[in-house]
Design an enzyme around this catalytic site. Sequence first.
Site, mmCIF file in Angstrom:
data_model
loop_
_atom_site.group_PDB
_atom_site.id
_atom_site.type_symbol
_atom_site.label_atom_id
_atom_site.label_comp_id
_atom_site.label_asym_id
_atom_site.label_seq_id
_atom_site.Cartn_x
_atom_site.Cartn_y
_atom_site.Cartn_z
ATOM 1 N N ASP A 1 0.801 -1.219 0.000
ATOM 2 C CA ASP A 1 0.000 0.000 0.000
ATOM 3 C C ASP A 1 0.837 1.275 0.000
ATOM 4 O O ASP A 1 0.291 2.377 0.160
ATOM 5 C CB ASP A 1 -0.976 -0.009 1.178
ATOM 6 C CG ASP A 1 -2.132 -0.971 0.923
ATOM 7 O OD1 ASP A 1 -2.547 -1.102 -0.246
ATOM 8 O OD2 ASP A 1 -2.607 -1.595 1.881
ATOM 9 N N ASP B 1 -6.968 -4.951 -4.177
ATOM 10 C CA ASP B 1 -6.688 -3.547 -3.861
ATOM 11 C C ASP B 1 -5.422 -3.061 -4.561
ATOM 12 O O ASP B 1 -5.266 -1.876 -4.870
ATOM 13 C CB ASP B 1 -6.504 -3.340 -2.345
ATOM 14 C CG ASP B 1 -7.448 -4.157 -1.490
ATOM 15 O OD1 ASP B 1 -7.857 -5.249 -1.919
ATOM 16 O OD2 ASP B 1 -7.764 -3.723 -0.373
HETATM 17 N N1 GLY Z 1 -6.953 -1.987 1.332
HETATM 18 C C1 GLY Z 1 -7.830 -2.448 2.334
HETATM 19 C C2 GLY Z 1 -9.199 -1.899 2.274
HETATM 20 O O1 GLY Z 1 -9.712 -1.482 1.274
HETATM 21 O O2 GLY Z 1 -9.823 -1.885 3.319
#
Ligand code: GLY
Length: 374
Positions: free
Chosen positions: A94, A151
């Site tokens: 992320d 994601d």
């Molecule tokens: N990336 C984790 C979420 O969308 O909660």
Amino acid sequence: MEKWIDEAFERAAKKFARGAKICAQQGIIPYTGEKDRYVPSPYDGNSWWTGGFWPAIMWQLYNATGDGLYMHEALRAEKLLTDELRRFDLLNHDVGFMYLLSCGAHYKLTGDAQARTDTLHAATLLAGRFNPVGFIRAWPGEDRTGFAIVDCMMNLSLLYWAGEQTHDPRFEKIARIHADTTIREFIREDGSANHIVVFDSSTGEVLDKPGGQGIAPGSSWSRGQAWALYGFTLSGINTGDQKYIDVARRCAKYFISNIREDGLTDCDFKQPKDVYLIDNIAGACASCGLLELANVVGGEEGEGYRAAAMKMLKGLNDLCADWSEESAGILQKCTAAYHDDGAGRHINILYGDYFFVEALCKLRGTDLRLWMAR
Ligand code: GLY
């Protein structure tokens, strides 16, 4: 342009001008607005994956209004995030969300050399998570060496950006291999998406497809559907490859067929009919994806995507936007996961506000287009 769009933007700018001061006094990166204060993430402090969205709200508002107050707050938050970049141990895939939206935005708007270096540093960390059997590893932990999640389609923008900056084709190659694996192993026939796929990290064989933040294996966690829709649209725009746009169109059709009558978004599109659990982050994010996809495909099809985005955004504005002075965030009924994971259900979560603000900026023609490499 419909009147409510300008009104919503003005109200957001006002709320976050006040919020910038409150948050600076608190000295945190906020995860949620709770009454008249902000609350940091319950996990991993400033390394939690959502940290970039607060400075991104600030940069979008700075870009649209020219008010230096927002830039000041964006830079304060960026400093906390770059401290985490040096610390490194809690970071994961992320870094795309975290650094493209903070340092990347800073560089895009000001040309700041250190911000560019920090963004490239983050891109290099993301590229370093690539497993040559075909995927970008999501999370740390010895038991999760083979985990990839949908994601990550959003994080690929950081790689496209780095490729453009450095003229080094490795970044785009890694992004494309991961995107192609996502098409093969995550996207289902009907355009829905799995949240998690577990690979054998030595061979690339698929071992499992757990339910992740949705109800159960085989379900359709709505935010995951939004990540797929917007993420493939971005891969299409950033590479110019029609293949990704075609996947985004399938994801869009699936998402649109599941929008509620009132324009809000169920947390999981396969949740039981008698369960009322909304995730407005999914609707805000999918709206941004649909507005971009509408521009790419044009014509009647594009009009359909735009109309669906407008239905969701109007629903958010009319039913779930809290504009009162007493509350620090905007969108209510944001839900971190279908099964309560401690990160909140039916609360304000600020990355929902980010996508709402991004959508308003798109509609008003001031969007910074932070996910685009060019
Ligand atoms: N990336 C984790 C979420 O969308 O909660």
